[in-house]
Each structure stands twice: as structure tokens, then as C-alpha cells.
Design a protein around this motif. Structure first.
Motif, PDB file in Angstrom:
ATOM      1  N   ASN A 122      -5.032   7.322   6.703  1.00 38.78           N
ATOM      2  CA  ASN A 122      -4.526   6.975   8.032  1.00 38.78           C
ATOM      3  C   ASN A 122      -5.515   6.117   8.808  1.00 38.78           C
ATOM      4  O   ASN A 122      -5.120   5.177   9.497  1.00 38.78           O
ATOM      5  N   SER A 123      -6.789   6.432   8.712  1.00 37.99           N
ATOM      6  CA  SER A 123      -7.782   5.637   9.446  1.00 37.99           C
ATOM      7  C   SER A 123      -7.875   4.221   8.891  1.00 37.99           C
ATOM      8  O   SER A 123      -8.047   3.267   9.647  1.00 37.99           O
ATOM      9  N   ILE A 124      -7.729   4.076   7.571  1.00 37.57           N
ATOM     10  CA  ILE A 124      -7.765   2.741   6.965  1.00 37.57           C
ATOM     11  C   ILE A 124      -6.544   1.931   7.414  1.00 37.57           C
ATOM     12  O   ILE A 124      -6.662   0.764   7.800  1.00 37.57           O
ATOM     13  N   VAL A 125      -5.370   2.553   7.394  1.00 34.64           N
ATOM     14  CA  VAL A 125      -4.153   1.860   7.816  1.00 34.64           C
ATOM     15  C   VAL A 125      -4.224   1.490   9.296  1.00 34.64           C
ATOM     16  O   VAL A 125      -3.852   0.385   9.691  1.00 34.64           O
ATOM     17  N   ASN A 126      -4.744   2.380  10.121  1.00 30.31           N
ATOM     18  CA  ASN A 126      -4.891   2.083  11.544  1.00 30.31           C
ATOM     19  C   ASN A 126      -5.882   0.951  11.778  1.00 30.31           C
ATOM     20  O   ASN A 126      -5.702   0.137  12.684  1.00 30.31           O
ATOM     21  N   SER A 127      -6.925   0.881  10.968  1.00 28.34           N
ATOM     22  CA  SER A 127      -7.883  -0.219  11.071  1.00 28.34           C
ATOM     23  C   SER A 127      -7.228  -1.551  10.728  1.00 28.34           C
ATOM     24  O   SER A 127      -7.465  -2.564  11.389  1.00 28.34           O
ATOM     25  N   ILE A 128      -6.402  -1.534   9.705  1.00 30.02           N
ATOM     26  CA  ILE A 128      -5.690  -2.751   9.299  1.00 30.02           C
ATOM     27  C   ILE A 128      -4.739  -3.193  10.416  1.00 30.02           C
ATOM     28  O   ILE A 128      -4.650  -4.372  10.744  1.00 30.02           O
ATOM     29  N   LYS A 129      -4.019  -2.225  11.001  1.00 27.14           N
ATOM     30  CA  LYS A 129      -3.091  -2.552  12.090  1.00 27.14           C
ATOM     31  C   LYS A 129      -3.827  -3.102  13.300  1.00 27.14           C
ATOM     32  O   LYS A 129      -3.385  -4.064  13.919  1.00 27.14           O
ATOM     33  N   SER A 130      -4.939  -2.501  13.657  1.00 25.71           N
ATOM     34  CA  SER A 130      -5.664  -2.919  14.860  1.00 25.71           C
ATOM     35  C   SER A 130      -6.332  -4.277  14.683  1.00 25.71           C
ATOM     36  O   SER A 130      -6.615  -4.959  15.665  1.00 25.71           O
ATOM     37  N   ALA A 131      -6.592  -4.691  13.449  1.00 30.53           N
ATOM     38  CA  ALA A 131      -7.196  -5.996  13.207  1.00 30.53           C
ATOM     39  C   ALA A 131      -6.254  -7.114  13.644  1.00 30.53           C
ATOM     40  O   ALA A 131      -6.698  -8.177  14.061  1.00 30.53           O
ATOM     41  N   GLY A 132      -4.939  -6.867  13.558  1.00 30.73           N
ATOM     42  CA  GLY A 132      -3.956  -7.853  14.007  1.00 30.73           C
ATOM     43  C   GLY A 132      -3.815  -9.058  13.100  1.00 30.73           C
ATOM     44  O   GLY A 132      -3.160 -10.029  13.457  1.00 30.73           O
ATOM     45  N   VAL A 133      -4.410  -9.017  11.939  1.00 31.29           N
ATOM     46  CA  VAL A 133      -4.355 -10.141  11.021  1.00 31.29           C
ATOM     47  C   VAL A 133      -3.174 -10.013  10.069  1.00 31.29           C
ATOM     48  O   VAL A 133      -2.650 -11.002   9.590  1.00 31.29           O
ATOM     49  N   PHE A 134      -2.733  -8.790   9.850  1.00 30.31           N
ATOM     50  CA  PHE A 134      -1.691  -8.520   8.868  1.00 30.31           C
ATOM     51  C   PHE A 134      -0.366  -8.221   9.541  1.00 30.31           C
ATOM     52  O   PHE A 134      -0.315  -7.703  10.643  1.00 30.31           O
ATOM     53  N   LYS A 135       0.712  -8.549   8.842  1.00 33.23           N
ATOM     54  CA  LYS A 135       2.054  -8.220   9.297  1.00 33.23           C
ATOM     55  C   LYS A 135       2.446  -6.911   8.614  1.00 33.23           C
ATOM     56  O   LYS A 135       2.431  -6.818   7.386  1.00 33.23           O
ATOM     57  N   ILE A 136       2.769  -5.913   9.405  1.00 33.36           N
ATOM     58  CA  ILE A 136       3.125  -4.606   8.870  1.00 33.36           C
ATOM     59  C   ILE A 136       4.642  -4.545   8.701  1.00 33.36           C
ATOM     60  O   ILE A 136       5.396  -4.775   9.638  1.00 33.36           O
ATOM     61  N   LYS A 137       5.078  -4.251   7.487  1.00 36.93           N
ATOM     62  CA  LYS A 137       6.502  -4.142   7.185  1.00 36.93           C
ATOM     63  C   LYS A 137       6.749  -2.729   6.682  1.00 36.93           C
ATOM     64  O   LYS A 137       6.156  -2.301   5.697  1.00 36.93           O
TER      65      LYS A 137
ATOM     66  N   LEU B 117       0.842  -1.189   0.000  1.00 37.46           N
ATOM     67  CA  LEU B 117       0.000   0.000   0.000  1.00 37.46           C
ATOM     68  C   LEU B 117       0.879   1.241   0.000  1.00 37.46           C
ATOM     69  O   LEU B 117       1.798   1.354   0.803  1.00 37.46           O
ATOM     70  N   GLU B 118       0.588   2.151  -0.899  1.00 31.60           N
ATOM     71  CA  GLU B 118       1.246   3.452  -0.896  1.00 31.60           C
ATOM     72  C   GLU B 118       0.164   4.476  -0.622  1.00 31.60           C
ATOM     73  O   GLU B 118      -0.859   4.501  -1.294  1.00 31.60           O
ATOM     74  N   TYR B 119       0.412   5.310   0.376  1.00 33.59           N
ATOM     75  CA  TYR B 119      -0.602   6.288   0.733  1.00 33.59           C
ATOM     76  C   TYR B 119       0.058   7.558   1.241  1.00 33.59           C
ATOM     77  O   TYR B 119       1.225   7.572   1.620  1.00 33.59           O
ATOM     78  N   ASN B 120      -0.701   8.615   1.246  1.00 32.65           N
ATOM     79  CA  ASN B 120      -0.244   9.898   1.752  1.00 32.65           C
ATOM     80  C   ASN B 120      -0.541   9.940   3.245  1.00 32.65           C
ATOM     81  O   ASN B 120      -1.696   9.916   3.647  1.00 32.65           O
ATOM     82  N   PRO B 121       0.470  10.005   4.100  1.00 29.47           N
ATOM     83  CA  PRO B 121       0.227   9.999   5.540  1.00 29.47           C
ATOM     84  C   PRO B 121      -0.490  11.249   6.045  1.00 29.47           C
ATOM     85  O   PRO B 121      -0.990  11.264   7.160  1.00 29.47           O
ATOM     86  N   ALA B 122      -0.594  12.268   5.209  1.00 24.79           N
ATOM     87  CA  ALA B 122      -1.317  13.478   5.605  1.00 24.79           C
ATOM     88  C   ALA B 122      -2.825  13.331   5.386  1.00 24.79           C
ATOM     89  O   ALA B 122      -3.602  14.133   5.900  1.00 24.79           O
ATOM     90  N   ASN B 123      -3.234  12.306   4.658  1.00 27.82           N
ATOM     91  CA  ASN B 123      -4.649  12.079   4.376  1.00 27.82           C
ATOM     92  C   ASN B 123      -5.295  11.356   5.554  1.00 27.82           C
ATOM     93  O   ASN B 123      -4.873  10.264   5.927  1.00 27.82           O
ATOM     94  N   GLU B 124      -6.340  11.953   6.118  1.00 29.65           N
ATOM     95  CA  GLU B 124      -6.996  11.370   7.299  1.00 29.65           C
ATOM     96  C   GLU B 124      -7.669  10.039   6.987  1.00 29.65           C
ATOM     97  O   GLU B 124      -7.629   9.115   7.801  1.00 29.65           O
ATOM     98  N   LEU B 125      -8.315   9.929   5.841  1.00 33.77           N
ATOM     99  CA  LEU B 125      -8.991   8.686   5.472  1.00 33.77           C
ATOM    100  C   LEU B 125      -7.974   7.557   5.311  1.00 33.77           C
ATOM    101  O   LEU B 125      -8.195   6.446   5.803  1.00 33.77           O
TER     102      LEU B 125
END
Length: 63
Positions: free
Chosen positions: A16-31, A6-14
Motif C-alpha cells: 500500500n505504501s508503494i502504491v501510494n507513493s506512485i500515486k502521489s508522484a503524479g507521473v503515472f496514470k492509475i487505471k 501491478l498486482e498486490y495484496n491491499p492488506a499488505n502495508e508495504l
């Protein structure tokens, strides 16, 4: 295991919220891509630090 990049703009609130949702799910390994080190090489270094090593007498060093 499949890889998703995933490539995204960290200044974009939407984004960031999607990435935080993915992280909080705990199913994916973040590299993170900002690390200059190879992940496999780092694992090898950490494994070698646990080893005791080999002791060589100084008399036998130049034989």
C-alpha cells in the motif's frame, strides 16, 4: 507510452505504501481494473452526451 500492471495484496502495508507513493508522484496514470466498462467506450458516451442531436418531424418519420 508503456503499460505496467501491478498486482498486490491491499492488506499488505508495504504494498500500500508503494502504491501510494506512485500515486502521489503524479507521473503515472492509475487505471483501476475493477471497472466493468471499457475506457474508450465511456469516452465515446461522454462525447455523445455533449452533442445536441438531430430533430426529425413526426410527419417525416415514416418516409
Amino acid at each position: 507510452m508503456a503499460t505496467i500492471t501491478l498486482e498486490y495484496n491491499p492488506a499488505n502495508e508495504l504494498a500500500n505504501s508503494i502504491v501510494n507513493s506512485i500515486k502521489s508522484a503524479g507521473v503515472f496514470k492509475i487505471k483501476r481494473e475493477d471497472s466493468p466498462y471499457n475506457e474508450d467506450f465511456v469516452k465515446q458516451i461522454q462525447k455523445s452526451r455533449k452533442n445536441k442531436g438531430v430533430v426529425i418531424k413526426t410527419e417525416d418519420l415514416w418516409r
